[in-house]
Design a protein around this motif. Structure first.
Motif, short mmCIF file in Angstrom:
data_model
loop_
_atom_site.label_atom_id
_atom_site.label_comp_id
_atom_site.label_asym_id
_atom_site.label_seq_id
_atom_site.Cartn_x
_atom_site.Cartn_y
_atom_site.Cartn_z
N LYS A 157 24.82 43.86 48.48
CA LYS A 157 24.56 45.02 49.35
C LYS A 157 24.20 44.58 50.76
N ASP A 158 23.45 43.48 50.84
CA ASP A 158 23.01 42.98 52.15
C ASP A 158 24.18 42.57 53.04
N ILE A 159 25.31 42.16 52.42
CA ILE A 159 26.46 41.72 53.23
C ILE A 159 27.62 42.72 53.19
N GLY A 160 27.31 43.94 52.75
CA GLY A 160 28.31 45.01 52.80
C GLY A 160 29.22 45.10 51.59
N PHE A 161 28.88 44.38 50.54
CA PHE A 161 29.68 44.43 49.31
C PHE A 161 28.75 44.61 48.10
N PRO A 162 28.19 45.82 47.95
CA PRO A 162 27.28 46.06 46.83
C PRO A 162 28.00 45.88 45.50
N THR A 163 27.30 45.29 44.55
CA THR A 163 27.94 45.01 43.26
C THR A 163 27.17 45.60 42.10
N ALA A 164 27.93 45.92 41.04
CA ALA A 164 27.36 46.26 39.74
C ALA A 164 27.38 45.00 38.90
N ASN A 165 26.22 44.61 38.40
CA ASN A 165 26.10 43.39 37.60
C ASN A 165 26.27 43.73 36.13
N LEU A 166 27.30 43.15 35.51
CA LEU A 166 27.63 43.49 34.13
C LEU A 166 27.00 42.50 33.15
N PHE A 167 26.25 43.04 32.21
CA PHE A 167 25.66 42.22 31.15
C PHE A 167 26.41 42.49 29.85
N ILE A 168 26.96 41.44 29.25
CA ILE A 168 27.68 41.56 27.97
C ILE A 168 26.80 40.95 26.89
N LYS A 169 26.33 41.78 25.98
CA LYS A 169 25.37 41.31 24.97
C LYS A 169 26.02 40.43 23.91
N GLU A 170 27.32 40.66 23.65
CA GLU A 170 28.01 39.90 22.61
C GLU A 170 28.35 38.51 23.14
N ASN A 171 27.57 37.51 22.74
CA ASN A 171 27.76 36.16 23.29
C ASN A 171 29.01 35.47 22.75
N TYR A 172 29.69 36.12 21.81
CA TYR A 172 30.93 35.54 21.27
C TYR A 172 32.16 36.02 22.05
N LYS A 173 31.98 36.91 23.00
CA LYS A 173 33.10 37.44 23.77
C LYS A 173 33.64 36.40 24.74
N LEU A 174 34.96 36.21 24.75
CA LEU A 174 35.58 35.24 25.65
C LEU A 174 35.55 35.77 27.09
N ILE A 175 34.93 35.00 27.97
CA ILE A 175 34.90 35.34 29.40
C ILE A 175 35.96 34.49 30.10
N PRO A 176 36.88 35.12 30.83
CA PRO A 176 37.93 34.35 31.51
C PRO A 176 37.38 33.38 32.55
N ALA A 177 38.27 32.56 33.08
CA ALA A 177 37.89 31.54 34.06
C ALA A 177 37.16 32.16 35.25
N GLU A 178 36.26 31.38 35.83
CA GLU A 178 35.54 31.85 37.01
C GLU A 178 36.51 32.13 38.15
N GLY A 179 36.16 33.11 38.96
CA GLY A 179 37.02 33.47 40.08
C GLY A 179 36.89 34.93 40.43
N VAL A 180 37.74 35.38 41.36
CA VAL A 180 37.73 36.77 41.84
C VAL A 180 38.95 37.49 41.27
N TYR A 181 38.72 38.67 40.73
CA TYR A 181 39.76 39.44 40.05
C TYR A 181 39.85 40.87 40.59
N VAL A 182 41.04 41.45 40.47
CA VAL A 182 41.23 42.88 40.71
C VAL A 182 40.98 43.60 39.39
N ILE A 183 40.21 44.69 39.46
CA ILE A 183 39.85 45.39 38.22
C ILE A 183 39.97 46.91 38.40
N LYS A 184 39.90 47.61 37.28
CA LYS A 184 39.75 49.06 37.32
C LYS A 184 38.85 49.48 36.17
#
Length: 312
Positions: A200-227
């Protein structure tokens, strides 16, 4: 669709059953499920998937490193959309793994699931130490009056190849390939939690997503387009998976989404994020102003992708 987690004999109708984890419910799985649903409707039966959770490897091998493509809730939603009648989720335990093959057939398939037909892979093994195979199942079928339909080697190969390619693609950040094999957009489902407010401080406020299921595969780090669908409206945005090295001095991974054209508090909301395309790797910049300039470029890249995406 009914989700059943406690097995019982109160099924409304007799069933056609297939058995498996169906992780990802990708295009190979969908072909088998379509066959299951069609067979059930044709014969006046209920289409049923018997699946197991936790994943058997988590229990028998204590493999906590295994990552799955779907959470249970994500899998259930996909299966319901495919027209499945019953999703039976059997808790997998060491005790259950020791059940004899005939006991599994008589007690679970016949008595509890009321199976009149079982659609199964040519190489399926079951029972204690996985010693029984499809030939044994056919013999049990003769004794307990249910049919056995074999899924061919080609179809089983398609399933295993697809699963491997999807996982490999996601770990490389190749969302396009993963989505092609899935037949839908790879998703991350979680709850929005409070962050440090740096975006928010730099003009790009974000929603921080917490995924409780620790077995869920998280894709490679990076920036993605989403909907995402929020309050019955579709919103697009960009998402960063990573450690935010420009502003953080720790290695804690976070998932942060900057939604375009959305000015609302999302704290506490459960969101399903569809991943559409990867823009770039996560980078460490020399200053916050450099990061800010890159985020502006990322947004333009994302908006161009969205424009093209929306017209297809």
């Amino acid at each position: 669709m009914k989700i059943i987690q406690t097995l019982h004999s109160e099924f409304e109708k007799e069933t056609v059953v297939t058995i498996g984890t169906f992780d990802g419910v990708h295009i190979g799985h969908q072909k088998i499920i379509e066959r299951l649903v069609t067979s059930a409707k044709k014969n006046g039966l209920k289409s049923t998937i018997l699946t197991f959770f936790p994943h058997p490897r988590m229990v028998l091998q204590k493999d906590t490193s295994i990552k799955l493509l779907n959470t249970i809730d994500e899998k259930a939603a996909i299966l319901e959309a495919l027209g499945l009648d019953y999703l039976v989720i059997k808790k997998f335990t060491k005790i259950f793994s020791r059940i004899k093959a005939e006991d599994f057939v008589s007690d679970i398939l016949v008595k509890q699931l009321q199976a009149k037909k079982v659609i199964i892979g040519y190489d399926h093994h079951f029972g204690r130490n996985r010693t029984a195979n499809i030939d044994d199942l056919r013999k049990f079928g003769n004794n307990y009056q249910f049919d056995v339909e074999e899924i061919s080697a080609q179809d089983i190969n398609d399933v295993s190849v697809s699963s491997t390619k999807i996982r490999t693609a996601l770990l490389k950040g190749d969302i396009k390939t993963a989505n092609n094999y899935l037949g839908y957009n790879y998703m991350l489902t979680g709850t929005v939690i409070s962050g440090k407010g740096l975006g928010k401080d730099i003009g790009f406020p974000t929603a921080n997503l917490f995924i409780k299921e620790n077995y869920k595969l998280i894709p490679a780090e990076g920036v993605y387009v989403i909907k995402s669908e929020i309050n019955k409206h579709t919103y697009f945005g960009m998402m960063n998976i990573g450690t935010n090295p420009t502003v953080n001095d720790n290695d804690n991974q976070s998932i942060e989404i900057n939604f375009f054209n959305l000015d609302a508090s999302l704290y506490g909301q459960k969101l399903k994020i569809d991943m559409l395309e990867r823009i770039r790797n996560e980078q460490k910049f020399n200053s916050v102003s450099e990061l800010q300039a890159q985020l502006k470029r990322d947004k333009q890249t994302a908006l161009q992708y969205i424009k093209n995406y929306a017209t297809h």
